[in-house]
Design a protein around this motif. Structure first.
Motif, mmCIF file in Angstrom:
data_model
loop_
_atom_site.group_PDB
_atom_site.id
_atom_site.type_symbol
_atom_site.label_atom_id
_atom_site.label_comp_id
_atom_site.label_asym_id
_atom_site.label_seq_id
_atom_site.Cartn_x
_atom_site.Cartn_y
_atom_site.Cartn_z
ATOM 1 N N GLU A 1 12.299 -2.356 -0.397
ATOM 2 C CA GLU A 1 12.793 -1.422 1.071
ATOM 3 C C GLU A 1 12.382 0.077 -0.290
ATOM 4 O O GLU A 1 13.403 -0.084 -1.339
ATOM 5 C CB GLU A 1 14.383 -1.365 1.176
ATOM 6 N N CYS A 2 11.276 0.940 0.543
ATOM 7 C CA CYS A 2 12.570 2.291 -0.197
ATOM 8 C C CYS A 2 13.047 3.198 0.317
ATOM 9 O O CYS A 2 14.056 2.725 0.972
ATOM 10 C CB CYS A 2 11.079 3.625 0.238
ATOM 11 N N ASN A 3 13.094 4.944 0.100
ATOM 12 C CA ASN A 3 14.347 5.143 0.976
ATOM 13 C C ASN A 3 14.657 5.467 2.286
ATOM 14 O O ASN A 3 15.333 6.498 2.892
ATOM 15 C CB ASN A 3 15.352 6.448 -0.271
ATOM 16 N N ASN B 1 9.617 -3.362 3.821
ATOM 17 C CA ASN B 1 9.955 -3.580 2.824
ATOM 18 C C ASN B 1 8.250 -3.556 2.712
ATOM 19 O O ASN B 1 8.036 -3.948 3.086
ATOM 20 C CB ASN B 1 10.343 -5.724 1.993
ATOM 21 N N HIS B 2 8.315 -2.924 1.325
ATOM 22 C CA HIS B 2 7.074 -2.913 0.960
ATOM 23 C C HIS B 2 6.483 -3.652 0.100
ATOM 24 O O HIS B 2 6.942 -4.299 -1.269
ATOM 25 C CB HIS B 2 6.698 -0.969 -0.310
ATOM 26 N N SER B 3 5.279 -4.007 -0.028
ATOM 27 C CA SER B 3 4.361 -4.670 -1.170
ATOM 28 C C SER B 3 4.062 -4.118 -2.175
ATOM 29 O O SER B 3 2.896 -3.216 -1.651
ATOM 30 C CB SER B 3 3.454 -4.970 -0.198
ATOM 31 N N ASN C 1 0.924 3.452 5.415
ATOM 32 C CA ASN C 1 2.017 4.547 5.765
ATOM 33 C C ASN C 1 3.092 4.885 6.281
ATOM 34 O O ASN C 1 4.024 4.991 7.506
ATOM 35 C CB ASN C 1 0.710 4.978 7.343
ATOM 36 N N CYS C 2 4.195 4.544 5.549
ATOM 37 C CA CYS C 2 5.544 4.707 5.224
ATOM 38 C C CYS C 2 5.777 6.203 5.247
ATOM 39 O O CYS C 2 5.340 7.045 4.684
ATOM 40 C CB CYS C 2 6.098 4.429 4.040
ATOM 41 N N ASP C 3 6.746 6.737 6.138
ATOM 42 C CA ASP C 3 7.131 7.994 5.927
ATOM 43 C C ASP C 3 7.757 8.767 4.340
ATOM 44 O O ASP C 3 7.533 9.341 4.490
ATOM 45 C CB ASP C 3 8.612 7.928 6.880
ATOM 46 N N CYS C 4 7.451 7.291 3.894
ATOM 47 C CA CYS C 4 7.993 8.041 2.528
ATOM 48 C C CYS C 4 6.941 8.402 1.817
ATOM 49 O O CYS C 4 6.683 8.858 0.731
ATOM 50 C CB CYS C 4 8.451 7.216 1.416
ATOM 51 N N GLY C 5 5.601 8.368 2.424
ATOM 52 C CA GLY C 5 4.509 9.178 1.736
ATOM 53 C C GLY C 5 3.745 7.715 1.667
ATOM 54 O O GLY C 5 2.129 7.850 1.020
ATOM 55 N N ARG C 6 3.863 6.281 0.904
ATOM 56 C CA ARG C 6 3.178 5.248 0.362
ATOM 57 C C ARG C 6 2.501 4.544 1.321
ATOM 58 O O ARG C 6 3.036 4.418 2.525
ATOM 59 C CB ARG C 6 4.047 4.355 -0.532
ATOM 60 N N LYS C 7 1.431 4.355 1.139
ATOM 61 C CA LYS C 7 0.379 3.782 2.273
ATOM 62 C C LYS C 7 0.555 2.027 1.891
ATOM 63 O O LYS C 7 -0.797 1.336 2.690
ATOM 64 C CB LYS C 7 -0.867 4.019 1.772
HETATM 65 ZN ZN LIG Z 1 8.304 3.600 1.998
#
Ligand SMILES: [Zn+2]
Length: 418
Positions: free
Chosen positions: A242-244, A249-251, A303-309
């Motif tokens: 998980e990011c903040n 959970n991000h791969s 496209n998560c809110d944290c900016g990671r794709k």
């Molecule tokens: Zn994220």
């Protein structure tokens, strides 16, 4: 078809991994030959999908044939957790250990651990367990401080927190509750300790809408630290973190090629649940291609809110073998358990799955015969599951017997008679 499985993103790494595997793994050499798979031709997801799925049974039955390096290259021997069935042997060479370190470095970076952080590891580093060592290696690579308290011993955990002032913990969520209990009993001012966040393993923390589940809520209400969910397994040798933003959970796409597939092995759409199938990248000792984890996860797009794709998945909502089909809906025991646990006045229950005369699934929830809020419970369940499950009153004595069978060391809430 929507292509979240865009192999172009890490095409080079995936192609490299397939070529390495075809050349060095006795199991895959035979499997590719038998199925006329020419790895040199795999250029798109359409081609990649022609490679058959590898199952846990394959890994168990042909274990030695998965080893793709010379024996003297192997450094670390571990086993899988064996939640269902026997634990399976797994091995790592120097490159795999380096990869494992990079995996945790990336994972910890995602939760905000830096070189100046200090992390206390409340999980075991030995007992043939891959994760504990992976955490150590990752933190070392990151340059962070490490306190290796190991599992259990709440007294030692608090003494170490007092002594070394770590800001992060790695812990199993239910162990956090034990630590809180110990702190309360011993008058430790735990709410004002140095800990600001816990990276959690082994148990789900959140509901599908990303809110904390009953276990997560219970911890957070008692101790207001940030909780990060992670999900990993020995076979994957990769963590989903998980990011903040705490929205699944991000791969880590440079280390694992991830698919979430329906019963017909077609990719599910975002928001849907399917089986997690993985191809770890850059592994050498025991490369796996399209390994079916047996874990059912909810698939979220990029496209998560944290900016990671990178694509995101939930922690497992259930095991594939435990899938229940009811009135056109698919559900898993854990979803029902989460809803029932959240209903505070319901102290004990068991869920029973069976087959009716038409050979289709049937469910029943046994609740205590002195339970009075039946209507409210039924409403609560229906709003969460969108279907009605019969509730049956049972004596508390019988429920206790069902929940704590003599032959099992763990409580048995789900009874599957199918
Ligand atoms: Zn994220």
């Amino acid at each position: 078809m929507t292509n979240f499985y865009d192999i172009n993103k890490n095409k080079e790494l995936l192609v490299q991994q397939l070529e390495y595997t075809a050349k060095n793994s006795p199991f895959y050499k035979a499997q590719f030959k038998k199925n006329n798979i020419d790895i040199g031709q795999v250029n798109s997801y359409r081609e990649f999908r022609k490679i058959p799925i590898t199952t846990k049974e394959d890994l168990q039955n042909y274990n030695e044939e998965f080893i793709a390096v010379k024996k003297d290259e192997i450094i670390d021997y571990v086993t899988t957790s064996g939640t269902l069935g026997n634990p399976v042997s797994f091995a790592l060479n120097d490159a795999d250990l380096e990869r494992l370190a990079e995996n945790e470095r990336l994972s910890f970076e995602m939760v905000g651990v830096t070189k100046s952080s200090v992390m206390q590891l409340t999980t075991t580093l030995d007992r043939r367990f891959m994760a504990g060592m992976a955490y150590f290696l990752g933190l070392r690579k990151l340059g962070a401080g490490i306190v290796r308290t190991g599992s259990g011993l709440p007294g030692l955990q608090w003494e170490s927190i007092e002594r070394f002032k770590p800001d992060f913990l790695i812990a199993v969520p239910s162990f956090l509750l034990k630590m809180i209990d110990f702190a309360i009993e011993n008058g430790i001012d735990y709410r004002n300790s140095s800990i600001k966040a816990a990276v959690c393993i082994g148990e789900p923390l959140r509901n599908p809408d990303f809110s904390l589940n009953s276990l997560g809520r219970k911890i957070k209400d008692l101790w207001d630290i940030e909780l990060f969910s992670t999900y990993a397994s020995t076979e994957m040798a990769t963590a989903f973190t998980e990011c903040n933003q705490h929205k699944a959970n991000h791969s880590l796409s440079s280390l694992i090629f991830t698919e979430v597939l329906d019963e017909n092995q077609n990719p599910v759409k975002p928001g849907e649940i399917g089986e997690l199938v993985v191809t770890p990248l850059q592994t050498q000792t025991m490369p796996l291609v399209r390994f079916a984890t047996g874990d059912m996860v909810k698939f979220y797009g990029g496209n998560c809110d944290c900016g990671r794709k990178s694509m995101r998945i939930s922690t497992p909502v259930g095991r594939k073998k435990q899938m229940i089909k009811l009135k056109g809906t698919t559900l898993y025991p854990q979803q029902i358990i989460n809803l029932l646990t959240a209903f505070e006045t319901l102290k004990i229950f068991v869920i029973v799955a069976s087959l009716n005369e038409n050979q289709t699934d049937e469910l029943l929830i046994r609740i205590p015969n002195d339970f009075v809020e039946i209507d409210r419970l039924q409403e609560h369940l229906q709003s969460g599951l969108k279907i009605k499950i019969p509730l049956e009153r049972t004596s508390v004595e019988k429920l206790e017997k069902l929940k704590f069978p003599k032959e099992s060391r763990k409580p048995k809430i789900f009874h599957d008679y199918r």
